[in-house]
Design a protein around this motif. Structure first.
Motif, mmCIF file in Angstrom:
data_model
loop_
_atom_site.group_PDB
_atom_site.id
_atom_site.type_symbol
_atom_site.label_atom_id
_atom_site.label_comp_id
_atom_site.label_asym_id
_atom_site.label_seq_id
_atom_site.Cartn_x
_atom_site.Cartn_y
_atom_site.Cartn_z
ATOM 1 N N HIS B 11 -16.678 22.932 17.976
ATOM 2 C CA HIS B 11 -17.211 22.789 16.624
ATOM 3 C C HIS B 11 -16.063 22.304 15.766
ATOM 4 O O HIS B 11 -15.072 23.012 15.585
ATOM 5 N N LYS B 13 -15.476 22.057 12.726
ATOM 6 C CA LYS B 13 -15.000 22.839 11.582
ATOM 7 C C LYS B 13 -14.225 24.096 11.988
ATOM 8 O O LYS B 13 -13.571 24.712 11.155
ATOM 9 N N ASP B 14 -14.277 24.453 13.271
ATOM 10 C CA ASP B 14 -13.500 25.615 13.719
ATOM 11 C C ASP B 14 -12.151 25.230 14.308
ATOM 12 O O ASP B 14 -11.399 26.095 14.742
ATOM 13 N N SER B 17 -7.680 26.777 11.660
ATOM 14 C CA SER B 17 -8.040 27.995 10.946
ATOM 15 C C SER B 17 -8.070 27.702 9.450
ATOM 16 O O SER B 17 -7.170 27.083 8.916
ATOM 17 N N ASN B 298 -5.248 29.987 18.038
ATOM 18 C CA ASN B 298 -5.701 28.711 17.469
ATOM 19 C C ASN B 298 -5.416 27.500 18.349
ATOM 20 O O ASN B 298 -5.864 26.399 18.044
#
Lengths: 427, 427
Positions: B11, B13-14, B17, B298
């Motif tokens: 995704h 947008k992920d 962070s 991340n």
């Protein structure tokens, strides 16, 4: 009646009315934004019904609706809109920038790449007046920059948008229009809903709720500026005509009661004449109540010793609009440091810039001309820097980078340069 | 261990962070700002004692203190700082812009005047590390723009500022330095106190309190950006060396646990090699705990079908730093639309841009490269438009301006153009 002051009597920071952030508005707006993020289109429909009395079937203006609106506007005004658009296009075309490249050392290429924003949201206020000029002033620079999609939002009282605003949107090249206004429209543009696309930047003026919403979504998207009430500062010498200067002051005063119109002159006679002419002209204006309140509350005449001193005062004020009504205005241009838009000479009323000359009418207010600029093509592009090194070029600098990184305690930064020169076993 | 994904599994947008606005921080900051506005220097002294353990006699660093700090830094590092400054100066000199003028129609002159900001505040973080590079990257572009006064603020733990930071300030041309940090320093720069001057713009990175304070004073002063945790996105082909790519990823991961390091590659073999090399290299780093957490939380490797697809993914992510580790990087440059700073080829580790190549290291994070740019000379100037008309030129357009203004319901705007052609009795 307009009040008169000398330089010694004025407090620069009180010259233009400045609105302090209002906490009640902030709270309402925070809630609206959260609701739109959570409920999307449903929230937009609810707010439109509540605030605009619009039970929206389609939120989006259809191509047929657009064409119909354009056809409904008389040819004379279409031709004026087209000519204004041509002037605005001409001026803003000059602001386009190119990619640059630069080879400072052997094996090193540095540069800056210019890329247009992809999606821009344009807020157009509804309310008491309709502003096709706002559509041109925001839409045209975006198009020139190369923005792929301009998404306009505007409140539709009872479901309708003014035909002249729609005609201006067609001329400016706006891509999509939604009948949504207020803080909820800003929230929709910043976060996206099922119907309204998320944009990269939001531009355009609005009421206190719209301004607060722009401030709250700033960072997640870019915004143009937080605009306050309009202002004009006229510097005029003793050769100026009182009636003309008064008319120029009133062109801002009629905007709203919070607008400010200020004259600085080195002529006591002109000060008196302007004061008298204001009283004569105000009662003749359709918007006389607004102009009256603006002049009484915020209007000022400041007497200066000279034009030079007047400019020094203007620099401290940093007005949105500055008129310099003298015979030889270019003599003073270099002395003007802080002003959004400067109107030079006796034949450049500020209204030229609002509609027709070609410069932008979205300008920094409330002293922000100290650090902000008129809306321009620059607002619709962004830059990326780029760096290319040959291995030899990197070798010359790797040790220094390593030392610098170690001094900052960031050894992995240094390692990333050094590892390219380490032998297999050392890596 | 770094996690692997395919394009379908991620995704966008992920990827990096993103911190949501924290309400508790906002409230604390609002109170600090209000207190500084109300109590001025007294508030600054109280906060410095409480947060930095500094009982400040003089808030300002004296010229002697500055010189002493400079002299205390070893010659080797001074010379590295000087060379870095020279490179940064060279690159940013190219960004200077000129006034422009344009004569679109007979009797009409339009133009744009460039003026430097007068006072700029530069925030330099204290805390665990010292960042002389931050001082160079912010101070030098401001000086090149022509800023009259650069006012630096930095927290002084126990009353002391790092000597290398002070040396960098001297080299960058910082004019005044105050030993104040945190949200209180931002409040002081935005509103002024007895000792600290009010500035026009505040630049520089800081912790969550500093970032929130910048957001809250935005509008009253200009700010550079709201920077989030650092990010690197490396695109690397199958010819890349796993150990080199791993080192580049770790150069960001060591910044802080919130930092993100992401690799996109079309080579399954490289993905495996980088994964192994990360595990080998992390334990060797002084900041291994931070890097470990950043990579585990991340870090990501995304497998793409091709380099073209990798660039398409990168455009969706809009990274702060983008490395393109391929043999022919310029072939792809035009395809890159959204990135703060782009590092081209196998010999351009991102650390080059942090310290030495000359480009700026203040870059848009958290996807804001979609709409924001690296810090540049443009951040320290502003523009004023100007307009000159002869009377004949105005006559040609006055009627159209009048019509346009009337359509917007702003008759005084129209009158200001028309009155210049009315006979004495009509005015």
């Amino acid at each position: 009646m307009i009040k008169q002051y000398t330089y010694n009597e004025i407090h620069i920071k009180d010259i233009f009315s400045r609105t302090e952030e209002k906490n009640e508005i902030a709270e309402v707006v925070t809630e609206i934004i959260a609701t739109v993020r959570q409920k999307g289109d449903i929230a937009l429909r609810e707010y439109s019904l509540r605030f605009d009395g619009a039970a929206l079937e389609d939120m989006e203006v259809s191509p047929e609706e657009m064409q119909k609106a354009y056809d409904a506007v008389d040819k004379e005004f279409i031709s004026i809109l087209e000519e204004a658009a041509e002037h605005i296009r001409g001026y803003h075309e000059k602001q386009k920038r190119s990619d640059t490249m630069y080879m400072p050392r052997e094996g090193v290429i540095l540069g800056q790449k210019i890329t247009p924003l992809e999606k821009v949201g344009l807020y157009v206020p509804g309310g008491t007046a309709n502003y096709p000029s706002t559509v041109l002033m925001n839409g045209i620079p975006a198009k020139i920059a190369g923005v792929k999609e301009i998404i306009m939002v505007t409140p539709a009282k009872g479901g309708k948008i003014n035909t002249e605003v729609l005609a201006a949107a067609k001329i400016a090249g706006v891509d999509r229009i939604f009948k949504i206004g207020g803080a909820q429209a800003i929230a929709a543009l910043a976060y996206g809903t099922e119907t309204i696309p998320k944009v990269d930047k939001i531009v355009g003026p609005g009421n206190a709720f719209v301004a607060e919403a722009k401030k709250q979504v700033y960072g997640r998207v870019s915004i143009d500026m937080i605009a306050g009430p309009s202002e004009i500062l006229v510097i005029a010498d003793g050769q100026s005509e009182g009636a003309v200067v008064a008319a120029d002051l009133l062109s801002q005063a009629e905007h709203d009661a919070m607008a400010s119109a200020v004259l600085i002159t080195d002529s006591k006679e002109l000060a008196e004449a302007v004061s008298v002419c204001l009283e004569e002209q105000i009662p003749l204006l359709p918007r006389k109540d607004i102009a009256r309140k603006s002049i009484d509350d915020n209007g000022k005449i400041i007497l200066s010793e000279s034009i030079e001193e007047a400019i020094e005062i203007a620099n401290q004020i940093a007005p949105e609009h500055l008129e310099l009504c003298v015979d030889n205005p270019f003599e003073y241009l270099a002395q003007i440091r802080h002003a959004g838009s400067i109107f030079l000479g006796r034949n450049a009323p500020e209204a030229l810039g609002d509609y027709f000359s070609g410069t932008n009418h979205t300008l920094p207010t409330a002293g922000s001309a100290r650090f902000a600029s008129p809306l321009s093509v620059d607002d619709f592009i962004k830059k990326s820097s780029f760096t290319y090194y040959t291995k030899d070029a990197l070798l010359k600098e790797a040790e220094k980078i390593n030392t610098f990184a170690q001094r900052e305690g960031l050894t992995a930064h240094g390692k990333s340069a050094m590892i390219r020169f380490e032998k297999e076993g050392e890596k």
